[in-house]
Design a protein around this motif. Structure first.
Motif, short mmCIF file in Angstrom:
data_model
loop_
_atom_site.label_atom_id
_atom_site.label_comp_id
_atom_site.label_asym_id
_atom_site.label_seq_id
_atom_site.Cartn_x
_atom_site.Cartn_y
_atom_site.Cartn_z
N GLU A 101 0.83 -1.21 0.00
CA GLU A 101 0.00 0.00 0.00
C GLU A 101 0.86 1.26 0.00
O GLU A 101 0.50 2.27 -0.62
CB GLU A 101 -0.92 -0.02 1.22
N SER A 102 2.01 1.21 0.68
CA SER A 102 2.91 2.37 0.68
C SER A 102 3.44 2.66 -0.71
O SER A 102 3.46 3.81 -1.17
CB SER A 102 4.07 2.14 1.65
N PHE A 103 3.87 1.60 -1.41
CA PHE A 103 4.43 1.78 -2.75
C PHE A 103 3.34 2.09 -3.78
O PHE A 103 3.56 2.87 -4.70
CB PHE A 103 5.20 0.53 -3.18
N ALA A 104 2.17 1.45 -3.63
CA ALA A 104 1.11 1.62 -4.63
C ALA A 104 0.52 3.02 -4.60
O ALA A 104 0.10 3.54 -5.64
CB ALA A 104 0.00 0.58 -4.41
N ASN A 105 0.50 3.65 -3.41
CA ASN A 105 -0.11 4.97 -3.28
C ASN A 105 0.92 6.09 -3.21
O ASN A 105 0.61 7.20 -2.77
CB ASN A 105 -0.99 5.01 -2.02
N THR A 144 -0.20 5.46 -11.06
CA THR A 144 0.70 4.31 -11.10
C THR A 144 1.68 4.40 -9.95
O THR A 144 2.32 5.43 -9.74
CB THR A 144 1.46 4.27 -12.44
N GLY A 145 1.81 3.32 -9.19
CA GLY A 145 2.67 3.32 -8.02
C GLY A 145 4.10 2.97 -8.36
O GLY A 145 4.50 2.85 -9.53
N ASP A 146 4.89 2.78 -7.32
CA ASP A 146 6.29 2.40 -7.47
C ASP A 146 6.37 0.95 -7.97
O ASP A 146 5.58 0.11 -7.57
CB ASP A 146 7.00 2.53 -6.12
N PRO A 147 7.33 0.63 -8.86
CA PRO A 147 7.46 -0.76 -9.34
C PRO A 147 7.71 -1.77 -8.23
O PRO A 147 7.44 -2.96 -8.41
CB PRO A 147 8.66 -0.68 -10.30
N LYS A 148 8.20 -1.29 -7.07
CA LYS A 148 8.44 -2.21 -5.96
C LYS A 148 7.14 -2.78 -5.42
O LYS A 148 7.16 -3.79 -4.70
CB LYS A 148 9.19 -1.49 -4.84
N ALA A 149 6.01 -2.16 -5.74
CA ALA A 149 4.72 -2.69 -5.30
C ALA A 149 4.48 -4.08 -5.89
O ALA A 149 3.87 -4.94 -5.24
CB ALA A 149 3.60 -1.73 -5.70
N ALA A 150 4.95 -4.30 -7.12
CA ALA A 150 4.79 -5.62 -7.75
C ALA A 150 5.57 -6.69 -6.99
O ALA A 150 5.11 -7.84 -6.87
CB ALA A 150 5.24 -5.55 -9.21
N VAL A 151 6.74 -6.33 -6.47
CA VAL A 151 7.54 -7.28 -5.68
C VAL A 151 6.81 -7.65 -4.40
O VAL A 151 6.76 -8.81 -4.01
CB VAL A 151 8.93 -6.68 -5.37
N CYS A 152 6.23 -6.64 -3.73
CA CYS A 152 5.44 -6.92 -2.52
C CYS A 152 4.25 -7.81 -2.83
O CYS A 152 3.92 -8.71 -2.05
CB CYS A 152 4.98 -5.61 -1.90
N LEU A 153 3.61 -7.57 -3.96
CA LEU A 153 2.47 -8.38 -4.36
C LEU A 153 2.90 -9.83 -4.59
O LEU A 153 2.19 -10.78 -4.21
CB LEU A 153 1.85 -7.80 -5.63
N LYS A 154 4.06 -10.01 -5.18
CA LYS A 154 4.59 -11.36 -5.41
C LYS A 154 4.86 -12.06 -4.08
O LYS A 154 4.55 -13.25 -3.90
CB LYS A 154 5.87 -11.28 -6.24
N HIS A 155 5.41 -11.33 -3.11
CA HIS A 155 5.69 -11.92 -1.80
C HIS A 155 4.40 -12.22 -1.04
O HIS A 155 4.35 -13.18 -0.26
CB HIS A 155 6.58 -10.97 -1.00
N MET A 156 3.37 -11.41 -1.23
CA MET A 156 2.08 -11.70 -0.61
C MET A 156 1.53 -13.03 -1.13
O MET A 156 1.01 -13.85 -0.35
CB MET A 156 1.09 -10.58 -0.91
N MET A 157 1.65 -13.24 -2.43
CA MET A 157 1.19 -14.50 -3.01
C MET A 157 2.03 -15.67 -2.50
O MET A 157 1.50 -16.77 -2.25
CB MET A 157 1.27 -14.40 -4.55
N LEU A 158 3.33 -15.44 -2.32
CA LEU A 158 4.20 -16.49 -1.79
C LEU A 158 3.78 -16.89 -0.38
O LEU A 158 3.74 -18.09 -0.06
CB LEU A 158 5.66 -15.99 -1.79
N CYS A 159 3.45 -15.91 0.46
CA CYS A 159 3.02 -16.22 1.83
C CYS A 159 1.75 -17.06 1.84
O CYS A 159 1.61 -17.98 2.66
CB CYS A 159 2.80 -14.92 2.60
N LYS A 160 0.81 -16.75 0.96
CA LYS A 160 -0.41 -17.54 0.90
C LYS A 160 -0.14 -18.98 0.48
O LYS A 160 -0.73 -19.92 1.00
CB LYS A 160 -1.41 -16.88 -0.08
N VAL A 161 0.79 -19.16 -0.46
CA VAL A 161 1.14 -20.52 -0.89
C VAL A 161 1.81 -21.28 0.24
O VAL A 161 1.49 -22.44 0.51
CB VAL A 161 2.05 -20.46 -2.13
N LEU A 162 2.76 -20.63 0.94
CA LEU A 162 3.47 -21.29 2.03
C LEU A 162 2.54 -21.61 3.20
O LEU A 162 2.79 -22.56 3.95
CB LEU A 162 4.62 -20.42 2.50
#
Length: 464
Positions: A273-277, A284-302
């Motif tokens: 949310e910090s990077f996206a806003n 359009t937010g910071d490109p680092k928001a996509a990395v955070c989104l990827k890690h959020m998906m990783l946490c759900k899988v784990l």
């Protein structure tokens, strides 16, 4: 006839107004519009002419930009701003032509200009030039070399303020290049200086880099200590949203390493949310928001919640399209169906993307083990006794690997069973309620023993 242009302009302004609605403010504005101070700035005109030439022939514009930067007759605020813009435009031309070595020569040629302006302004210009170079793809080694040259130049010019910030940038680049030991040595040396100066802002940035390096070296206790120190220093100052997002992202990473996936997901969500806003709602937010989104998906899988990943992808994925999110979506799909074949296909297709991320690469084996355990539990679920050869055929893995994993799962109490190696079979026991009779009996015997010992002690005292 001998009246000057300024007198003519003044006489025109002081003539009776054409209408009664004309105000004194209009008269003053007209006077300002024709004064020599508001006349066209020759340096600004030269910059605009250079911009037009750069649009057609960038090589020809380079000399024009350089002449603007080295012009000695203008040191006022407007002149400094024009020279700064010319320096940035020339840097972009050199970067576009991949003449990275010329960037350092550009800074050296502009040394006369830097000596006539404030040191803080020089630091801003040099850091912006390095950021322009950093935007170029495949120029990591060039950025490291440039930073080292700038550090040497700052040391020679005794510009400690700028040197410390460039060293912090250099440590981040060395970490990105995988040179963890040189980066750690540079960070330790820099932190000793910053603690004496008590530069909170740079302390936060440097301790955050230290936490990332220690995490990459798999030294999690020191990584947590560095992150805690960074947050402590940040409590004394205003932390910009980008830096706050970086801190939350690192907190999520360390919690993920400890296996606390719900807490890790929460931190990644805050960071996202910090990077996206960062540029405001709807932007359009910071490109680092996509990395955070990827890690959020990783946490759900784990956390064995892969069925929630499609909802995350559909909610935010359209704002940050890319193969990184597609890779995690493919991993989540394989985890949901507990298919090792789909998992292997996804890791093979997106291997470069998955291994380039430090957090994801550290958890690839964990993901695979979770997938293997889920698949084995799915296969043995309908059986009370099954041959190991049959399990090996169903899961399409060597029997030795299957046997080793099943024995590990039994020891970890993932299911109740035993391996009959003589017959090559796996015997699965049904889950039964634990019988507490034995434990209770042992407790009764222990209590009776304590009572008897107490009675013997009392009897000895009476006899004495």
């Amino acid at each position: 006839d001998l009246q000057s242009p300024l007198s003519e302009a003044t006489s025109r302004v002081t003539m009776p107004p054409a209408s009664e609605e004309t105000t004194a403010m209009d008269v003053e504005a007209t006077t300002t519009a024709v004064t020599p101070e508001a006349a066209a700035d020759p340096l600004r005109e030269a910059l605009e002419a250079a911009d037009q030439v750069a649009a057609l022939t960038p090589d020809a514009a380079a000399d024009a930009y350089m002449s603007i930067v080295t012009a000695e007759e203008r040191d006022d605020d407007a002149g400094v701003k024009v020279k700064e813009e010319a320096l940035y435009q020339l840097t972009r031309i050199l970067v576009k032509q991949r003449q990275f070595e010329s960037v350092m020569g550009l800074l050296q040629n502009a040394n006369v200009f830097f000596e006539r302006i404030a040191k803080a302004k020089t630091a801003k210009i040099v850091r912006t030039v390095i950021e322009i170079v950093s935007a170029a793809e495949g120029a990591l080694e060039v950025q490291i070399s440039l930073c080292r040259q700038v550090v040497a130049w700052c040391t020679e010019q005794k510009r400690s303020f700028l040197r410390q910030r460039i060293q912090s940038k250099l440590a981040a680049l060395l970490f990105k290049a995988g040179e963890y030991q040189p980066a750690m040595a540079l960070v330790e040396k820099l932190l000793k200086e910053l603690k004496k100066l008590d530069d909170k802002q740079l302390l936060v940035e440097t301790h955050l880099i230290e936490a990332r390096i220690q995490h990459a070296l798999r030294n999690l206790p020191k990584a947590k200590a560095a992150l805690t120190t960074a947050r402590t220093a940040g409590n004394a100052i205003y932390v910009v949203p980008v830096m706050q997002g970086e801190l939350d992202n690192m907190s999520g990473t360390l919690h993920c390493e400890e296996g606390d996936y719900p807490t890790s997901f929460s931190y990644f969500l805050e960071s996202f949310e910090s990077f996206a806003n960062i540029n405001g709602p709807g932007q359009t937010g910071d490109p680092k928001a996509a990395v955070c989104l990827k890690h959020m998906m990783l946490c759900k899988v784990l956390a064995n919640q892969a069925d929630e990943v499609p909802g995350i992808f559909s909610k935010w994925g359209h704002k940050y399209p890319g193969e990184d999110l597609e890779a995690m979506a493919a991993i989540a799909k394989a985890a949901k169906s507990r298919s090792l074949e789909e998992f292997d296909a996804a890791t093979s297709k997106y291997q470069a993307l998955l291994t380039s991320d430090v957090l994801v690469s550290h958890h690839l084996m964990i993901l695979y083990d979770n997938m293997l355990e889920s698949n084995l539990l799915k296969i043995i679920q309908p059986f009370s006794c099954v041959e190991l050869d049959r399990i090996s055929q169903l899961i399409n893995l060597p029997i030795e690997k299957v046997e080793k994993k099943l024995s590990q799962m039994i020891l970890d109490k993932k299911f109740k069973g035993t391996l009959d190696q003589g017959r090559g079979q796996l015997i699965i026991f049904e889950d039964e309620a634990d019988d507490k009779s034995y434990e209770h009996g042992i407790q009764v015997v222990t209590n009776m023993g304590n009572v008897v010992e107490s009675l013997f002690k009392r009897a000895e005292k009476l006899q004495g």
